[in-house]
Design a protein around this motif. Structure first.
Motif, short mmCIF file in Angstrom:
data_model
loop_
_atom_site.label_atom_id
_atom_site.label_comp_id
_atom_site.label_asym_id
_atom_site.label_seq_id
_atom_site.Cartn_x
_atom_site.Cartn_y
_atom_site.Cartn_z
N GLN A 31 -5.15 6.74 -0.39
CA GLN A 31 -4.76 5.42 0.28
C GLN A 31 -5.94 4.41 0.25
OE1 GLN A 31 -2.10 4.66 2.55
NE2 GLN A 31 -1.20 6.01 1.29
N GLU A 32 -7.23 4.87 0.13
CA GLU A 32 -8.32 3.99 0.27
C GLU A 32 -8.42 3.03 -0.77
OE1 GLU A 32 -9.98 2.60 2.76
OE2 GLU A 32 -8.75 4.12 3.76
N LEU A 74 -1.20 2.51 5.34
CA LEU A 74 -2.41 2.73 5.30
C LEU A 74 -2.99 3.72 6.31
CD1 LEU A 74 -3.60 -1.09 5.26
CD2 LEU A 74 -4.13 0.56 3.40
N PRO A 98 -1.81 -6.52 7.06
CA PRO A 98 -3.13 -5.43 6.58
C PRO A 98 -4.38 -6.31 6.39
CG PRO A 98 -1.25 -5.33 5.43
CD PRO A 98 -0.95 -6.78 6.05
N TYR A 152 0.85 -1.26 0.10
CA TYR A 152 -0.01 0.02 0.05
C TYR A 152 0.83 1.20 0.11
CZ TYR A 152 -3.06 -3.68 1.67
OH TYR A 152 -3.75 -5.15 1.41
N ARG A 202 -11.43 -2.77 2.24
CA ARG A 202 -10.40 -3.51 2.67
C ARG A 202 -10.98 -4.20 3.99
NH1 ARG A 202 -6.92 -0.10 3.11
NH2 ARG A 202 -6.10 -0.92 0.99
#
Ligand SMILES: Nc1ncnc2c1ncn2[C@@H]1O[C@H](COP(=O)(O)OP(=O)(O)O)[C@@H](O)[C@H]1O
Ligand SMILES: [Mg+2]
Lengths: 276, 381
Positions: B2-3, B128, B175, A186, B7
């Motif tokens: 970031q989204e 994140l 994550p 990410y 998630r």
């Protein structure tokens, strides 16, 4: 035995240049030629007398004299300002150039760009010096500016390949998989650069910056052509002094410069050896 | 920025590992070509496959068949030449890797060398933008899950291969991705560690309930670990099914030969009624076998019989195919017999050794090679 003395390879052993007769002698002469003058220079910087050739005893007199000399002080500060600014600019530019030539998909003309970046290593310095002199003269006339900017710009330009090569070498040895893994976890491209690429690259960047700094610090030719009146750096000041009376003060300055360079270059090699 | 899409998800502990029927990852007619013109490599050729939520799904095939390419397409490191990748029903083909709630365990692990074990594991959550407290908590949980609590502040270069593997797993699981991708993660480990990690991986998958997509070229590994397997060859998916289905009902010649060892025999077709076919083997032996769905056989078909289903008997006692023993290899648990049929075809039989001994045949013996009718599988042409 006769065969071995003639330096022919002995079966089962690789050819060794060290078995050529006279090898050791040539090596010794080379080292003497390289280092004897430097040793002499350093020794005479501690001379108590006025001569650079006649030893009159040990003293720190000329270091003190150089230290107290306002011209030397000014030239030293100027040298450091130019070297620090130029190496900072060259390092930033080189880092981007190295990233652009290793971290992107191969593009047409990338070899040409590689050659262009390293151009200052190939073009005779005197040519670059004359070229810069002419162009800066034109700019001076049209803008009226005559500050240290010209020297910094010129130094930054010829320092680029020296900063670029270690940074690029480091990047090429750096597995792309870390950046891929960061993207998988990410990290945006910018975060990947900040958190992964830059930290892993930092030994190369520091090495490149130090090399650029040292190269800038001792430049004479380009500086001599580009500097305006009263813009002597330490090397051009020394050159000016040599044209007049020569005292061991010049030895003292040289010894100090040598010390700084040796320290920086040793640090460069240590950093470069740090793999990973 | 970031989204990543939806998630939030799978509870990391205590989630049930029941494979739902919901499709989590779907490849829709995905093609991936490298290069262009004459030199084009079709790494994937219109592949369609659906991976269900919570299952341990394996991509199995020989080197170069496109497994890694399919994985990289799911992760987002490559983009399809044609077709689409769907995640939980949404088309993600255009999203970059950092926007996909999918994590990868790399074959080389790719642990960040300048970060500690804990920093590596927390990296994804940090990117994140999760609060520090949450990151610390998850990292501790992950360290415990992979049994690496004692190593939290180590540099990753100080770890053994097996330990690096665990950190790579923890880092990818932290994550809580919707899908975990694993590209031959065990191939760098020695045999003993590999067996341990197979069990470990299976446990982690069950505990987390996360959908695993596992790549391997090792059919034994695939059979042992998977809920379902996709067998791939030259950019195509040949068969998708449970280990039992793949092993016992191979769809074609390639699958039958790639999974385990097997015997191929040519059989003459005597007649077809419904889903059944009457076959004549070696000119003498008549058997009835089921036909693959919708297959209309020609005058002859290829059938497979697994070596462990062959039974060897004395020539006059058996009612199988007459054969001669051409080689015997004693392997402790089993004995392998190589048999030559009258027609010159070779058969391979695996007979389990029994404590009471039992018959042992020697090279040159005239025997009969029999098998129960249920052991015969007809292959599609
Ligand atoms: N980046 C690439 N460029 C060119 N060809 C590639 C690239 N990646 C994979 N290929 C080719 O695609 C085919 C499939 O590769 P890959 O997916 O890595 O196979 P596997 O993981 O099953 O061994 C191979 O023929 C390989 O050479
Ligand atoms: Mg692969």
């Amino acid at each position: 035995m006769a065969e071995r003395a003639a330096g022919r390879p002995v079966p089962g052993r690789p050819f060794s240049v060290r078995r050529i007769p006279g090898f050791a002698g040539i090596a010794a002469v080379s080292f003497v030629l390289l280092y004897a003058p430097i040793v002499t220079l350093v020794v005479y910087s501690f001379n108590a007398g006025d001569s650079i050739a006649l030893w009159e005893g040990l003293s720190l007199r000329w270091f003190a004299a150089a230290w107290a000399n306002e011209q030397v002080q000014e030239a030293t500060v100027r040298s450091l300002v130019v070297a620090a600014s130029a190496s900072a600019i060259a390092t930033a530019v080189s880092t981007m150039a190295a990233l652009g030539t290793t971290r992107t998909a191969p593009f047409p003309g990338s070899m040409a760009i590689y050659a262009l970046i390293n151009q200052p290593l190939m073009v005779p310095e005197i040519v670059t010096a004359v070229a810069l002199l002419i162009v800066f003269a034109m700019i001076k006339i049209s803008t009226g500016y005559s500050g240290l900017g010209y020297l910094i710009a010129a130094h930054a330009a010829f320092c680029v390949p020296f900063a670029y090569l270690p940074i690029r070498a480091r990047l090429e040895g750096m597995d792309l998989s870390y950046e891929v893994a960061a993207a998988d976890l990410y990290a945006t491209p910018w975060q990947t650069f900040r958190r992964i690429t830059l930290p892993l690259l930092s030994p190369g960047i520091v090495a490149g910056a130090m090399l650029a700094f040292v190269i800038s610090l001792d430049d004479v030719v380009i500086t001599e052509f580009v500097k305006s009146a009263g813009q002597d750096t330490l090397p051009t000041y020394m050159l000016g002094q040599l044209r007049r009376a020569v005292t061991p003060e010049v030895n003292a300055i040289s010894t100090a410069l040598l010390a700084v360079t040796v320290v920086l270059l040793s640090a460069f090699f240590v950093l470069n050896r740090q793999r990973r | 920025m970031q989204e990543a899409i939806g998630r939030a998800g799978t509870p990391i502990n205590g989630g049930s590992a029941q494979s739902g029927s919901r499709v989590m990852v779907e490849a829709r007619a995905v093609s991936k070509h490298f290069g262009s013109g004459e030199q084009v490599v079709k790494a994937l050729d219109a592949v369609s496959v659906g991976i269900r939520e919570g299952e341990f799904f394996t991509l199995l095939g020989p080197s170069g068949c496109g497994k890694t390419t399919l994985l990289r397409l799911i992760a987002g490191f490559e983009h399809p030449t044609a077709g689409a990748i769907l995640l939980d029903g949404a088309d993600i083909s255009g999203l970059p890797p950092f926007r996909r709630p999918v994590n990868t365990v790399f074959q080389s692990y790719a642990l960040f060398p300048h970060l500690t074990v804990a920093e590596n594991i927390g990296f994804g959550l940090e990117m994140l933008g999760r609060p520090k407290a949450e990151i610390a908590e998850t990292v501790a949980e992950m360290l415990q899950m992979v049994r690496m609590e004692a190593m939290r502040d180590r540099q990753t270069s100080q770890l053994s291969g097996g330990q690096q593997q665990r950190v790579a797993l923890a880092r990818a699981l932290a994550p809580r991705p919707k899908v975990l991708l694993l590209d031959e993660p065990l191939s760098a480990l020695d045999l003993k560690l590999r067996k341990e990690m197979q069990v470990e991986l299976k446990r982690l998958q069950t505990e987390t309930g996360i959908t695993f997509v596992f790549v391997t070229h090792d059919q034994g590994e695939a059979l042992a670990m998977s809920d379902r397997i996709a067998v791939m060859s030259e950019g195509n998916v040949l068969q998708v099914g449970s280990p039992t289905e793949i092993y016992e009902h191979p769809a074609d010649h390639f699958v039958a030969s790639f999974i385990g060892e097997t015997n191929f025999l040519t059989a003459a077709v005597e007649g077809v009624d419904g889903g059944q076919v009457r076959l004549r083997l070696g000119g003498t032996l008549e058997v009835r076998a089921g036909l693959p769905d919708g297959m209309a056989p020609g005058p002859s078909v290829t059938v497979v019989v697994r070596p462990e289903h062959l039974r060897i008997a004395d020539r006059d006692a058996g009612e199988g195919l007459p054969a001669t023993v051409s080689d015997v290899v004693y392997l402790g648990t089993d004995t392998h017999y190589h048999l030559r049929l009258a027609g010159g075809e070779e058969l391979f039989a695996r007979v389990q050794n029994r404590p009471e001994g039992g018959e042992a045949w020697r090279v040159g013996d005239a025997v009969s090679a029999g098998f129960p009718p249920a052991a015969v599988r007809v292959l599609r042409d």
